[in-house]
Design a protein around this motif. Structure first.
Motif, PDB file in Angstrom:
ATOM      1  N   PHE A   1     -38.504   6.422  19.824  1.00 19.74           N
ATOM      2  CA  PHE A   1     -38.335   7.822  19.436  1.00 19.74           C
ATOM      3  C   PHE A   1     -39.443   8.292  18.501  1.00 19.74           C
ATOM      4  O   PHE A   1     -39.709   9.497  18.410  1.00 19.74           O
ATOM      5  CB  PHE A   1     -36.987   8.032  18.747  1.00 19.74           C
ATOM      6  CG  PHE A   1     -35.785   7.944  19.653  1.00 19.74           C
ATOM      7  CD1 PHE A   1     -35.930   7.772  21.024  1.00 19.74           C
ATOM      8  CD2 PHE A   1     -34.497   8.030  19.134  1.00 19.74           C
ATOM      9  CE1 PHE A   1     -34.828   7.688  21.862  1.00 19.74           C
ATOM     10  CE2 PHE A   1     -33.390   7.959  19.958  1.00 19.74           C
ATOM     11  CZ  PHE A   1     -33.550   7.787  21.319  1.00 19.74           C
ATOM     12  N   ALA A   2     -40.079   7.377  17.798  1.00 18.45           N
ATOM     13  CA  ALA A   2     -41.128   7.752  16.849  1.00 18.45           C
ATOM     14  C   ALA A   2     -42.283   8.474  17.531  1.00 18.45           C
ATOM     15  O   ALA A   2     -43.005   9.250  16.884  1.00 18.45           O
ATOM     16  CB  ALA A   2     -41.632   6.516  16.110  1.00 18.45           C
ATOM     17  N   ALA A   3     -42.467   8.246  18.824  1.00 14.43           N
ATOM     18  CA  ALA A   3     -43.574   8.862  19.566  1.00 14.43           C
ATOM     19  C   ALA A   3     -43.098  10.047  20.419  1.00 14.43           C
ATOM     20  O   ALA A   3     -43.867  10.580  21.215  1.00 14.43           O
ATOM     21  CB  ALA A   3     -44.240   7.818  20.465  1.00 14.43           C
ATOM     22  N   ARG A   4     -41.844  10.443  20.241  1.00  7.18           N
ATOM     23  CA  ARG A   4     -41.290  11.538  21.043  1.00  7.18           C
ATOM     24  C   ARG A   4     -40.774  12.661  20.148  1.00  7.18           C
ATOM     25  O   ARG A   4     -40.323  12.416  19.038  1.00  7.18           O
ATOM     26  CB  ARG A   4     -40.125  11.027  21.909  1.00  7.18           C
ATOM     27  CG  ARG A   4     -40.537  10.079  23.010  1.00  7.18           C
ATOM     28  CD  ARG A   4     -39.312   9.513  23.716  1.00  7.18           C
ATOM     29  NE  ARG A   4     -38.379  10.553  24.145  1.00  7.18           N
ATOM     30  CZ  ARG A   4     -37.150  10.289  24.602  1.00  7.18           C
ATOM     31  NH1 ARG A   4     -36.701   9.042  24.672  1.00  7.18           N
ATOM     32  NH2 ARG A   4     -36.355  11.287  24.980  1.00  7.18           N
ATOM     33  N   ASN A   5     -40.840  13.883  20.678  1.00  7.28           N
ATOM     34  CA  ASN A   5     -40.305  15.034  19.948  1.00  7.28           C
ATOM     35  C   ASN A   5     -38.968  15.515  20.503  1.00  7.28           C
ATOM     36  O   ASN A   5     -38.298  16.331  19.875  1.00  7.28           O
ATOM     37  CB  ASN A   5     -41.301  16.202  20.000  1.00  7.28           C
ATOM     38  CG  ASN A   5     -42.589  15.893  19.273  1.00  7.28           C
ATOM     39  OD1 ASN A   5     -42.574  15.311  18.200  1.00  7.28           O
ATOM     40  ND2 ASN A   5     -43.714  16.290  19.855  1.00  7.28           N
ATOM     41  N   ASP A   6     -38.591  15.006  21.675  1.00  6.15           N
ATOM     42  CA  ASP A   6     -37.386  15.501  22.349  1.00  6.15           C
ATOM     43  C   ASP A   6     -36.224  14.519  22.279  1.00  6.15           C
ATOM     44  O   ASP A   6     -35.237  14.663  23.001  1.00  6.15           O
ATOM     45  CB  ASP A   6     -37.693  15.802  23.815  1.00  6.15           C
ATOM     46  CG  ASP A   6     -38.093  14.549  24.601  1.00  6.15           C
ATOM     47  OD1 ASP A   6     -38.396  13.514  23.968  1.00  6.15           O
ATOM     48  OD2 ASP A   6     -38.098  14.611  25.840  1.00  6.15           O
ATOM     49  N   TRP A   7     -36.293  13.541  21.389  1.00  8.85           N
ATOM     50  CA  TRP A   7     -35.303  12.461  21.384  1.00  8.85           C
ATOM     51  C   TRP A   7     -33.907  12.927  20.991  1.00  8.85           C
ATOM     52  O   TRP A   7     -32.911  12.255  21.269  1.00  8.85           O
ATOM     53  CB  TRP A   7     -35.753  11.330  20.452  1.00  8.85           C
ATOM     54  CG  TRP A   7     -35.989  11.716  19.021  1.00  8.85           C
ATOM     55  CD1 TRP A   7     -37.168  12.075  18.457  1.00  8.85           C
ATOM     56  CD2 TRP A   7     -35.017  11.769  17.967  1.00  8.85           C
ATOM     57  NE1 TRP A   7     -37.002  12.351  17.118  1.00  8.85           N
ATOM     58  CE2 TRP A   7     -35.689  12.173  16.789  1.00  8.85           C
ATOM     59  CE3 TRP A   7     -33.647  11.505  17.902  1.00  8.85           C
ATOM     60  CZ2 TRP A   7     -35.043  12.333  15.569  1.00  8.85           C
ATOM     61  CZ3 TRP A   7     -32.992  11.669  16.678  1.00  8.85           C
ATOM     62  CH2 TRP A   7     -33.693  12.071  15.530  1.00  8.85           C
ATOM     63  N   TYR A   8     -33.811  14.104  20.374  1.00  3.39           N
ATOM     64  CA  TYR A   8     -32.496  14.638  19.989  1.00  3.39           C
ATOM     65  C   TYR A   8     -31.567  14.743  21.201  1.00  3.39           C
ATOM     66  O   TYR A   8     -30.344  14.634  21.073  1.00  3.39           O
ATOM     67  CB  TYR A   8     -32.649  16.035  19.374  1.00  3.39           C
ATOM     68  CG  TYR A   8     -33.532  16.074  18.155  1.00  3.39           C
ATOM     69  CD1 TYR A   8     -33.010  15.846  16.884  1.00  3.39           C
ATOM     70  CD2 TYR A   8     -34.895  16.350  18.262  1.00  3.39           C
ATOM     71  CE1 TYR A   8     -33.812  15.883  15.750  1.00  3.39           C
ATOM     72  CE2 TYR A   8     -35.705  16.397  17.138  1.00  3.39           C
ATOM     73  CZ  TYR A   8     -35.165  16.160  15.893  1.00  3.39           C
ATOM     74  OH  TYR A   8     -35.977  16.203  14.787  1.00  3.39           O
ATOM     75  N   LEU A   9     -32.150  14.952  22.368  1.00  5.02           N
ATOM     76  CA  LEU A   9     -31.359  15.120  23.581  1.00  5.02           C
ATOM     77  C   LEU A   9     -30.749  13.815  24.077  1.00  5.02           C
ATOM     78  O   LEU A   9     -29.960  13.826  25.019  1.00  5.02           O
ATOM     79  CB  LEU A   9     -32.224  15.733  24.693  1.00  5.02           C
ATOM     80  CG  LEU A   9     -32.809  17.113  24.374  1.00  5.02           C
ATOM     81  CD1 LEU A   9     -33.704  17.582  25.497  1.00  5.02           C
ATOM     82  CD2 LEU A   9     -31.702  18.129  24.121  1.00  5.02           C
ATOM     83  N   GLU A  10     -31.094  12.707  23.443  1.00  2.65           N
ATOM     84  CA  GLU A  10     -30.532  11.410  23.817  1.00  2.65           C
ATOM     85  C   GLU A  10     -29.237  11.119  23.062  1.00  2.65           C
ATOM     86  O   GLU A  10     -28.635  10.061  23.246  1.00  2.65           O
ATOM     87  CB  GLU A  10     -31.550  10.291  23.514  1.00  2.65           C
ATOM     88  CG  GLU A  10     -32.894  10.438  24.204  1.00  2.65           C
ATOM     89  CD  GLU A  10     -32.792  10.198  25.702  1.00  2.65           C
ATOM     90  OE1 GLU A  10     -31.874   9.472  26.120  1.00  2.65           O
ATOM     91  OE2 GLU A  10     -33.628  10.751  26.441  1.00  2.65           O
ATOM     92  N   ALA A  11     -28.781  12.023  22.222  1.00  2.00           N
ATOM     93  CA  ALA A  11     -27.601  11.778  21.395  1.00  2.00           C
ATOM     94  C   ALA A  11     -26.371  11.478  22.251  1.00  2.00           C
ATOM     95  O   ALA A  11     -26.042  12.265  23.150  1.00  2.00           O
ATOM     96  CB  ALA A  11     -27.320  12.990  20.510  1.00  2.00           C
ATOM     97  N   PRO A  12     -25.687  10.359  22.002  1.00  2.00           N
ATOM     98  CA  PRO A  12     -24.456  10.061  22.739  1.00  2.00           C
ATOM     99  C   PRO A  12     -23.419  11.161  22.518  1.00  2.00           C
ATOM    100  O   PRO A  12     -23.192  11.587  21.381  1.00  2.00           O
ATOM    101  CB  PRO A  12     -23.985   8.732  22.127  1.00  2.00           C
ATOM    102  CG  PRO A  12     -25.208   8.141  21.503  1.00  2.00           C
ATOM    103  CD  PRO A  12     -26.018   9.303  21.027  1.00  2.00           C
ATOM    104  N   ASN A  13     -22.855  11.649  23.605  1.00  2.00           N
ATOM    105  CA  ASN A  13     -21.849  12.717  23.572  1.00  2.00           C
ATOM    106  C   ASN A  13     -22.403  14.041  23.043  1.00  2.00           C
ATOM    107  O   ASN A  13     -21.640  14.909  22.617  1.00  2.00           O
ATOM    108  CB  ASN A  13     -20.630  12.296  22.735  1.00  2.00           C
ATOM    109  CG  ASN A  13     -19.945  11.068  23.305  1.00  2.00           C
ATOM    110  OD1 ASN A  13     -19.644  11.025  24.494  1.00  2.00           O
ATOM    111  ND2 ASN A  13     -19.721  10.061  22.473  1.00  2.00           N
ATOM    112  N   GLY A  14     -23.733  14.185  23.084  1.00  2.00           N
ATOM    113  CA  GLY A  14     -24.357  15.433  22.660  1.00  2.00           C
ATOM    114  C   GLY A  14     -24.553  16.383  23.822  1.00  2.00           C
ATOM    115  O   GLY A  14     -24.290  16.052  24.986  1.00  2.00           O
ATOM    116  N   GLU A  15     -25.023  17.577  23.519  1.00  2.00           N
ATOM    117  CA  GLU A  15     -25.319  18.568  24.557  1.00  2.00           C
ATOM    118  C   GLU A  15     -26.626  18.217  25.263  1.00  2.00           C
ATOM    119  O   GLU A  15     -27.559  17.702  24.651  1.00  2.00           O
ATOM    120  CB  GLU A  15     -25.475  19.956  23.939  1.00  2.00           C
ATOM    121  CG  GLU A  15     -24.201  20.733  23.764  1.00  2.00           C
ATOM    122  CD  GLU A  15     -24.472  22.172  23.363  1.00  2.00           C
ATOM    123  OE1 GLU A  15     -24.174  23.076  24.153  1.00  2.00           O
ATOM    124  OE2 GLU A  15     -24.972  22.389  22.242  1.00  2.00           O
ATOM    125  N   SER A  16     -26.700  18.569  26.521  1.00  2.00           N
ATOM    126  CA  SER A  16     -27.940  18.409  27.279  1.00  2.00           C
ATOM    127  C   SER A  16     -28.764  19.689  27.171  1.00  2.00           C
ATOM    128  O   SER A  16     -28.249  20.754  26.812  1.00  2.00           O
ATOM    129  CB  SER A  16     -27.639  18.137  28.748  1.00  2.00           C
ATOM    130  OG  SER A  16     -27.071  19.291  29.364  1.00  2.00           O
TER     131      SER A  16
END
Length: 212
Positions: A112-127
């Motif tokens: 994730f340190a090299a990505r800006n979109d990792w928030y979308l990987e949150a378990p049970n999070g919104e897509s």
């Protein structure tokens, strides 16, 4: 699309200061965050002048955006009673990661340190698709209006990309400041920094509810 829109992110919260994820939970504004919100209102008042009352204010209903919108109204010199709260512009749901510190998440997922979109990987999070769908519905309802929108970091980036018709990769390259706002008109987006003097004004900050 909109005739014109000013897009604001809420002021700094305690979770922001602790580098902790909020998503659709809440954390109240810090003293700095309250001053940032007030300064954005003062900046809007200067920008809009005599046309101030022609603009509709729409806010996410989460506690930190409620606090921000109330202080923005105070800075603008208008009543907070006119604010419309709409859940479709609330923050991206971050599922099981809400309340967690960013550093702890990245330690568990070093890529994730090299990505800006990792928030979308949150378990049970919104897509991303889910967030875009609710924003698209909201955009259609408010089409053609002049709006001041108080939203969030991630949702704000997604909304700006939709307004500018950018692809999904460009979403995560944007800024999400808390001491500036964005002006959208005729497919152009302009960043407007608040006057630093507004951040240092002496003012009595009220005790405000921060419940979601």
């Amino acid at each position: 699309m909109f005739a014109e829109i000013y897009l604001l992110r809420h002021g700094q919260t305690h979770f922001n200061a602790e580098r902790r994820l909020q998503g659709q939970c809440n954390s109240p504004l810090t003293d700095l965050g309250q001053r940032q919100a007030f300064a954005m209102g003062k900046t809007l008042a200067k920008q809009l002048g005599a046309q101030l009352n022609q603009w509709q204010i729409v806010s996410s209903p989460l506690g930190r955006t409620k606090q921000t919108s109330e202080l923005v109204c105070r800075g603008m010199g208008v009543s907070a009673q006119q604010v419309i709260y709409d859940a479709r512009i609330q923050e991206v749901g971050l599922g099981d990661w809400e309340h967690e510190q960013i550093e702890q998440i990245v330690q568990r997922h070093p890529a994730f340190a090299a990505r800006n979109d990792w928030y979308l990987e949150a378990p049970n999070g919104e897509s991303l698709t889910q967030v875009q769908a609710r924003l698209r519905e909201w955009l259609a309802e408010y089409q053609g209006q002049q709006l001041i929108v108080v939203s969030h970091g991630l949702t704000g980036m997604i909304l700006k990309a939709m307004l500018m018709q950018q692809d999904d990769e460009q979403i995560w390259l944007q800024e999400r400041p808390q001491d500036a706002l964005f002006h959208y008109r005729n497919k152009q987006l302009t960043k407007i920094a608040v006057d630093a003097n507004y951040l240092h004004e002496t003012l009595e900050l009220p005790t405000m509810s921060a419940s979601a």
